[in-house]
Design a protein around this motif. Structure first.
Motif, PDB file in Angstrom:
ATOM      1  N   TYR A   5     -14.245  18.723  -6.985  1.00  0.00           N
ATOM      2  CA  TYR A   5     -13.755  19.841  -6.202  1.00  0.00           C
ATOM      3  C   TYR A   5     -13.296  19.291  -4.859  1.00  0.00           C
ATOM      4  O   TYR A   5     -13.870  18.340  -4.347  1.00  0.00           O
ATOM      5  N   MET A   6     -12.262  19.882  -4.294  1.00  0.00           N
ATOM      6  CA  MET A   6     -11.847  19.463  -2.954  1.00  0.00           C
ATOM      7  C   MET A   6     -11.037  20.563  -2.304  1.00  0.00           C
ATOM      8  O   MET A   6     -10.418  21.379  -2.976  1.00  0.00           O
ATOM      9  N   PRO A   7     -11.049  20.574  -0.961  1.00  0.00           N
ATOM     10  CA  PRO A   7     -10.241  21.576  -0.265  1.00  0.00           C
ATOM     11  C   PRO A   7      -8.759  21.255  -0.418  1.00  0.00           C
ATOM     12  O   PRO A   7      -8.395  20.094  -0.632  1.00  0.00           O
ATOM     13  N   PRO A   8      -7.880  22.279  -0.299  1.00  0.00           N
ATOM     14  CA  PRO A   8      -6.436  22.059  -0.483  1.00  0.00           C
ATOM     15  C   PRO A   8      -5.889  20.970   0.438  1.00  0.00           C
ATOM     16  O   PRO A   8      -5.026  20.195   0.024  1.00  0.00           O
ATOM     17  N   GLU A   9      -6.410  20.920   1.688  1.00  0.00           N
ATOM     18  CA  GLU A   9      -5.888  19.925   2.639  1.00  0.00           C
ATOM     19  C   GLU A   9      -6.135  18.505   2.132  1.00  0.00           C
ATOM     20  O   GLU A   9      -5.287  17.629   2.265  1.00  0.00           O
TER      21      GLU A   9
ATOM     22  N   LEU B 200      -5.080  27.846 -14.334  1.00  0.00           N
ATOM     23  CA  LEU B 200      -5.332  26.434 -14.057  1.00  0.00           C
ATOM     24  C   LEU B 200      -4.458  25.499 -14.878  1.00  0.00           C
ATOM     25  O   LEU B 200      -4.504  24.292 -14.691  1.00  0.00           O
TER      26      LEU B 200
ATOM     27  N   PRO C  62     -14.792  25.132   2.450  1.00  0.00           N
ATOM     28  CA  PRO C  62     -13.397  25.318   2.082  1.00  0.00           C
ATOM     29  C   PRO C  62     -13.246  25.720   0.618  1.00  0.00           C
ATOM     30  O   PRO C  62     -14.102  25.396  -0.205  1.00  0.00           O
ATOM     31  N   ALA C  63     -12.167  26.448   0.318  1.00  0.00           N
ATOM     32  CA  ALA C  63     -11.889  26.821  -1.068  1.00  0.00           C
ATOM     33  C   ALA C  63     -11.394  25.592  -1.824  1.00  0.00           C
ATOM     34  O   ALA C  63     -10.903  24.642  -1.225  1.00  0.00           O
ATOM     35  N   ASP C  64     -11.539  25.629  -3.137  1.00  0.00           N
ATOM     36  CA  ASP C  64     -11.087  24.507  -3.960  1.00  0.00           C
ATOM     37  C   ASP C  64      -9.565  24.521  -4.076  1.00  0.00           C
ATOM     38  O   ASP C  64      -8.943  25.580  -4.076  1.00  0.00           O
ATOM     39  N   TYR C  65      -8.953  23.335  -4.184  1.00  0.00           N
ATOM     40  CA  TYR C  65      -7.492  23.256  -4.232  1.00  0.00           C
ATOM     41  C   TYR C  65      -6.917  23.871  -5.506  1.00  0.00           C
ATOM     42  O   TYR C  65      -5.782  24.296  -5.533  1.00  0.00           O
ATOM     43  N   GLN C  66      -7.726  23.902  -6.576  1.00  0.00           N
ATOM     44  CA  GLN C  66      -7.219  24.459  -7.835  1.00  0.00           C
ATOM     45  C   GLN C  66      -7.731  25.864  -8.092  1.00  0.00           C
ATOM     46  O   GLN C  66      -6.993  26.748  -8.483  1.00  0.00           O
ATOM     47  N   GLN C  67      -9.038  26.030  -7.913  1.00  0.00           N
ATOM     48  CA  GLN C  67      -9.653  27.286  -8.333  1.00  0.00           C
ATOM     49  C   GLN C  67      -9.718  28.301  -7.215  1.00  0.00           C
ATOM     50  O   GLN C  67     -10.080  29.452  -7.451  1.00  0.00           O
TER      51      GLN C  67
ATOM     52  N   ARG D 200      -1.727  23.236 -15.930  1.00  0.00           N
ATOM     53  CA  ARG D 200      -0.651  22.465 -15.302  1.00  0.00           C
ATOM     54  C   ARG D 200      -0.647  21.067 -15.910  1.00  0.00           C
ATOM     55  O   ARG D 200      -1.577  20.710 -16.631  1.00  0.00           O
TER      56      ARG D 200
ATOM     57  N   ALA E 246      -6.524  17.648  -0.997  1.00  0.00           N
ATOM     58  CA  ALA E 246      -5.654  17.436  -2.150  1.00  0.00           C
ATOM     59  C   ALA E 246      -4.252  17.066  -1.688  1.00  0.00           C
ATOM     60  O   ALA E 246      -3.622  16.164  -2.223  1.00  0.00           O
TER      61      ALA E 246
ATOM     62  N   GLN F  45      -3.675  18.467 -16.441  1.00  0.00           N
ATOM     63  CA  GLN F  45      -4.903  19.255 -16.504  1.00  0.00           C
ATOM     64  C   GLN F  45      -5.508  19.155 -17.908  1.00  0.00           C
ATOM     65  O   GLN F  45      -4.784  19.059 -18.890  1.00  0.00           O
TER      66      GLN F  45
END
Lengths: 246, 168
Positions: free
Chosen positions: B128-132, B96, A45-50, B98, B134, B101
């Motif tokens: 790092y994490m996927p949008p879901e 980036l 999965p892509a990163d939530y920020q980058q 915000r 987050a 941050q």
């Protein structure tokens, strides 16, 4: 134990055993890098920020790992050569340097490319980036020293010494992000602590790191073999071997 | 031969450790120069020079970003959870950027304690994490920003941790 180490130091024995090991490491490297890059670039999965630019990690981190590991390995080989006069260690150290320099360059370059979308700059003289650049120059120094002497023995000794002293830079690279304020974030990938990312992002990274290490071992074995043939070309077993082939 | 080897081993170890001590002392002496930026607590203590280009770094304080509607002028507060630094900047902020941050701002410290920034760089943390994920964290009241702040405390802003613990 000592008999085994002496055997390991024999170029002839190494030449024979590495021939058997080599295909395994090539296959492992190819398979791991293929799986890791497809997984990392297409399925993780892509990163939530980058977003997608985070995928550079799958090249950047393994390359940076290898850049440092190769330098340490080279220094250890140099140490073995200096103290125990094992020529094989020097041959291995000789062939490792260009790969290490290449990996350092890959780490620096991929980091610069990654820096533009995330930090907003290609380069910043922060402790991590600068110490990594020094590592690249150390590699260049080791390679240049080998070429600068007419006698191979003095060249090897000078290069080994530079590698051993230069290894001081490795803990500086590693801890730079903890010791000083830097633009670079702290370590992502650690064997000792819990991964800082979910499994579906972390697994391909682990696979890539392992794949890069297998690649390093395969390249080093292969190039050490050629170096053995080059340096031992006057030895009987090498002449017999080349006679057989031709 | 054995004695000679042993001697060689000690010579090499001695040489390397001497070099390590030399490098260590040099880095220790230069430690303030090696830091990429001043933390707001250092600026509040008067460590940073005035009227010279400096870098300051920390977290963008939540709720502090104030954009001017007519221009690109933006004002925000950089904090290390101990002290705050007001930053004024005119220009395009990195993607980036915000609240919550990490940032590094390059600019001149003004007489009355705020910083006129010429450049704003975003820091990011090692998480790092996927949008879901987050989003799920945010919905459960544990936002990625919190997550980041936490990482920041543990990492670069370790010193601020004790102070921050009292707030939580």
């Amino acid at each position: 134990m000592w008999a085994f180490i002496h055997k390991l130091g024999s170029p002839k024995w190494f030449y024979a055993i590495s021939e058997r090991l080599l295909p395994w490491f090539w296959v492992a490297a190819a398979a791991l890098i293929l799986v890791g890059s497809v997984w990392g670039l297409a399925f993780a999965p892509a990163d939530y920020q980058q977003g997608n630019s985070f995928r550079i990690i799958y090249v950047h981190v393994p390359a940076a790992f290898l850049a440092q590991s190769i330098f340490v390995t080279m220094a250890v080989a140099g140490f073995i050569f200096m103290v125990w006069k094992i020529k094989l260690a020097d041959m291995a150290a000789t062939v490792m340097a260009p790969l290490g320099a290449a990996m350092t360059f890959v780490a620096l370059f991929s980091g610069a490319v990654w820096g533009v979308p995330t930090w907003g700059t290609w380069w910043m003289w922060d402790a991590r980036l600068t110490s990594m650049l020094i590592l690249l120059f150390l590699y260049f120094g080791v390679i240049a020293l080998r070429g600068a002497f007419s006698s191979r023995d003095s060249a090897s000794r000078a290069a080994s010494l530079l590698a051993m002293v230069g290894v001081i830079n490795i803990p500086i690279i590693k801890y730079s992000v903890d010791w000083w304020y830097t633009l670079h974030q702290p370590a992502t990938f650690s064997m000792t602590s819990r991964p800082a990312m979910p499994m579906e992002m972390w697994a391909p990274l682990l696979i890539m790191v392992l794949g890069f290490y297998c690649f390093f071992i395969a390249v080093t074995l292969m190039r050490t073999r050629s170096e053995i043939l080059r340096r031992e070309s006057s030895k009987r077993w090498v002449r017999e071997l080349t006679m057989e082939v031709s | 031969m054995r004695a000679k080897r042993k001697q060689k081993l000690f010579v090499i170890l001695g040489l390397v450790s001497l070099a390590a001590i030399a490098v260590g002392l040099t880095l220790y002496a230069l430690r303030s120069n090696i830091n990429l930026f001043f933390s707001p607590v250092q600026i509040a203590a008067g460590d940073a020079p005035l009227a010279r280009q400096i870098r300051a770094g920390g977290m963008v304080k939540k709720g502090s970003v104030d954009r001017d509607k007519q221009s690109l002028e933006v004002t925000f507060t950089v904090t290390d959870y101990v002290d705050d630094l007001e930053v004024r900047y005119s220009g395009i902020l990195p993607d980036l950027f915000r609240e919550g941050q990490g940032v590094v701002v390059v600019g001149e410290l003004q007489q009355d304690g705020w910083l006129r920034a010429d450049q704003v760089l975003a820091r990011h943390d090692e998480n790092y994490m996927p949008p879901e994920v987050a989003q799920a964290l945010e919905e459960s009241g544990y936002s990625p920003q919190d997550y980041q702040a936490k990482a920041g405390e543990l990492g670069q802003w370790r010193d601020a941790q004790s102070n921050n613990a009292n707030l939580n």
